[in-house]
Motif scaffolding. Structure first.
Motif, PDB file in Angstrom:
ATOM      1  N   LYS A 316       0.864  -1.183   0.000  1.00 53.63           N
ATOM      2  CA  LYS A 316       0.000   0.000   0.000  1.00 53.63           C
ATOM      3  C   LYS A 316       0.898   1.229   0.000  1.00 53.63           C
ATOM      4  N   ARG A 348      -6.370   7.497   2.310  1.00 58.71           N
ATOM      5  CA  ARG A 348      -7.284   6.446   2.802  1.00 58.71           C
ATOM      6  C   ARG A 348      -8.720   6.731   2.403  1.00 58.71           C
ATOM      7  N   ARG A 351      -9.135   6.049  -1.166  1.00 53.18           N
ATOM      8  CA  ARG A 351      -8.709   4.673  -1.489  1.00 53.18           C
ATOM      9  C   ARG A 351      -7.498   4.635  -2.419  1.00 53.18           C
ATOM     10  N   GLU A 354      -4.689   2.090  -1.811  1.00 56.86           N
ATOM     11  CA  GLU A 354      -4.867   0.689  -2.177  1.00 56.86           C
ATOM     12  C   GLU A 354      -4.303   0.364  -3.571  1.00 56.86           C
ATOM     13  N   THR A 400     -11.256  -5.127  -3.393  1.00 55.30           N
ATOM     14  CA  THR A 400     -12.583  -4.735  -2.947  1.00 55.30           C
ATOM     15  C   THR A 400     -13.416  -5.996  -2.771  1.00 55.30           C
ATOM     16  N   GLN A 404     -16.833  -4.976   1.877  1.00 56.57           N
ATOM     17  CA  GLN A 404     -16.311  -3.614   1.859  1.00 56.57           C
ATOM     18  C   GLN A 404     -17.329  -2.605   1.369  1.00 56.57           C
ATOM     19  N   TYR A 409     -15.704   0.377   7.513  1.00 54.94           N
ATOM     20  CA  TYR A 409     -14.397  -0.190   7.868  1.00 54.94           C
ATOM     21  C   TYR A 409     -14.492  -0.931   9.195  1.00 54.94           C
ATOM     22  N   THR A 442     -18.216  -0.325  -5.822  1.00 50.96           N
ATOM     23  CA  THR A 442     -16.955   0.222  -5.321  1.00 50.96           C
ATOM     24  C   THR A 442     -16.710   1.612  -5.883  1.00 50.96           C
ATOM     25  N   VAL A 446     -15.980   4.867  -3.549  1.00 53.74           N
ATOM     26  CA  VAL A 446     -14.789   5.712  -3.686  1.00 53.74           C
ATOM     27  C   VAL A 446     -15.179   7.163  -3.942  1.00 53.74           C
ATOM     28  N   ARG A 449     -16.793   8.613  -0.901  1.00 52.70           N
ATOM     29  CA  ARG A 449     -15.901   8.547   0.250  1.00 52.70           C
ATOM     30  C   ARG A 449     -16.581   7.928   1.463  1.00 52.70           C
ATOM     31  N   GLY A 452     -14.065   4.793   4.729  1.00 48.41           N
ATOM     32  CA  GLY A 452     -12.615   4.721   4.899  1.00 48.41           C
ATOM     33  C   GLY A 452     -12.158   5.233   6.249  1.00 48.41           C
TER      34      GLY A 452
END
Length: 453
Positions: A316, A348, A351, A354, A400, A404, A409, A442, A446, A449, A452
């Motif tokens: 990461k 974070r 994402r 990742e 993902t 998730q 989280y 996903t 993202v 937001r 996370g």
């Protein structure tokens, strides 16, 4: 996928095609000739329909957890139309052969939005009528029956509670006024309640399960399911506290074939290569920002547990200070974690941290979609506490996954249990179509937001 979602999707596809034909009629005064619906014409229809459905999915029009209401539905559909207009306009400049006349596009979007709003409202109204609802009779009165009853009362699906059937030696944890019969006259109770489905929710079946009556109900056309199966159908996760090893063995699903693994691996490789080519130009910028923000390496390496509980090194972008766990050891991440750097907070939430896991995909340690890989220290602890936790390692972990996008989280044992419900549901129903849906979800997670830390 819920039957209601399939109904809404099918209606929207029909509405999209109808809107396109109607717009063509308004614009040119006639329907397209048969020749216009061949070759590029067919491709144009498919592109239009796909983009309309994708945009609707993106703004969560197909959210069944609650009815959005007229104003919110109209607002989301309007946003969906703007997204569709933008995407189709991009197609027009890149490949004008596959896009309709501008006025046809405007008319079709307006007609589609109007009819989609009406169609979704009609589906909602029809689901409120008792004649369209599916009546459920819960066999049992104990804590499991109470949990199923509360699930039905939440109204997340098109079910109504017909009542509970009392069985000998079962505790009474449900409202007495909702008990409509006992196991000795189960068939008569089901016919009187006009139940469509029986959910067997007994804390203990041995010696009290009314086998003959349940069989008579099933042969009469009444659907019979156990509590874990019903819970799965309604929530999209598994009721692991009430699942036995035999349930895993005899239930539908949990068949990850060699062919499915092969196609999944091919898609993983193609996706990882394409995404790396897209993101590689930004790597130097991210690396520079990390160096300017705090001292330490650019990449963060950590041992994780993968398929068949084999350890691998996960990559990461570093979001914490160096030796962040030197004094504490392995601990759960938490909200507003003081170990996270200023830039790490942004990485974070977006994402971006990742992205290096795409190299893990190329190495074969991870998949694009799958259960989130956990740290060995936590895995050893969770295996002792949570039943069937090891079963999540029968497939490759993912960048993902279903857990998730459905749950925030995880930062505790309780969160790990809840995420395991989703992970096992994913493994049970694994398919390429399911993976595609998770990838689309996903994108929303993202951009908005969510979740996370």
């Amino acid at each position: 996928m819920s039957k209601r979602i399939l109904l809404l999707l099918t209606g929207d596809i029909v509405v999209a095609i109808f809107a396109l034909l109607t717009a063509f009629l308004i614009r040119f005064g006639e329907l397209p000739a048969p020749g216009d619906l061949t070759r590029t014409g067919t491709v144009r229809v498919i592109i239009f329909v796909f983009i309309m459905i994708f945009s609707s999915f993106f703004v969560e029009i197909y959210n069944l957890n609650r009815y959005l209401g007229g104003k919110e539905s109209a607002a989301r559909i309007s946003i969906s139309l703007l997204i569709s207009l933008f995407i189709l306009s991009c197609f027009y400049f890149m490949a004008p052969l596959f896009v309709y006349d501008g006025m046809v596009l405007i008319f079709s979007l307006f007609i589609f939005g109007t009819l989609q709003l009406a169609w979704h409202y009609l589906c909602y109204i029809s689901s409120r009528f008792s004649g369209f609802s599916r009546r459920v009779l819960v066999l049992g009165t104990g804590p499991l029956a109470q949990q199923i009853g509360n699930l039905i009362a939440a109204g997340n699906q098109n079910y109504v509670l017909s009542g509970y059937v009392n069985c000998a030696s079962e505790p009474l944890d449900v409202p007495p006024q909702n008990i409509v019969g006992n196991e000795e006259r189960l068939y008569e109770t089901v016919m009187r309640a006009r139940a469509h489905k029986i959910v067997v929710s007994l804390s203990e079946r041995r010696g009290i399960f009314p086998l003959q009556d349940v069989l008579s109900c099933k042969l009469s056309g009444v659907e019979v399911v156990d509590a874990p199966t019903f819970y799965e159908q309604v929530t999209g996760k598994l009721l692991i506290e009430n699942i036995t090893p035999s349930w895993f063995i005899f239930s539908h699903g949990f068949r990850v074939t060699a062919l499915l693994r092969y196609f999944k691996r091919m898609i993983d490789l193609i996706s990882a290569i394409v995404l790396l080519l897209l993101f590689l130009p930004f790597f130097p910028i991210i690396a520079l920002l990390i160096k300017l923000d705090s001292q330490g390496p650019i990449l963060f390496r950590q041992d994780r547990v993968g398929e068949k509980e084999k350890k691998f090194t996960l990559y990461k972008f570093r979001t914490m200070g160096v030796d962040a766990e030197k004094d504490t050891g392995a601990v759960w991440a938490k909200e507003h974690d003081p170990r996270v750097t200023r830039l790490g907070e942004i990485l974070r939430k977006s994402r971006i941290d990742e992205i290096p896991q795409l190299f893990n995909i190329l190495a074969g340690d991870m998949s694009l979609v799958g259960p989130r890989p956990e740290r060995p220290e936590f895995v050893n602890k969770l295996k002792e506490i949570i039943p069937f936790y090891s079963e999540r390692h029968c497939v490759k972990p993912g960048v993902t996954g279903w857990a998730q996008v459905q749950y925030p989280y995880g930062a505790s044992v309780e969160d790990a249990i809840e995420k395991l419900r989703y992970d096992l549901y994913y493994i049970k129903n694994l398919s390429m179509a399911f993976d595609l849906m998770i990838v689309l979800e996903t994108v929303k997670v993202v951009l908005f937001r969510r979740g996370g830390r």
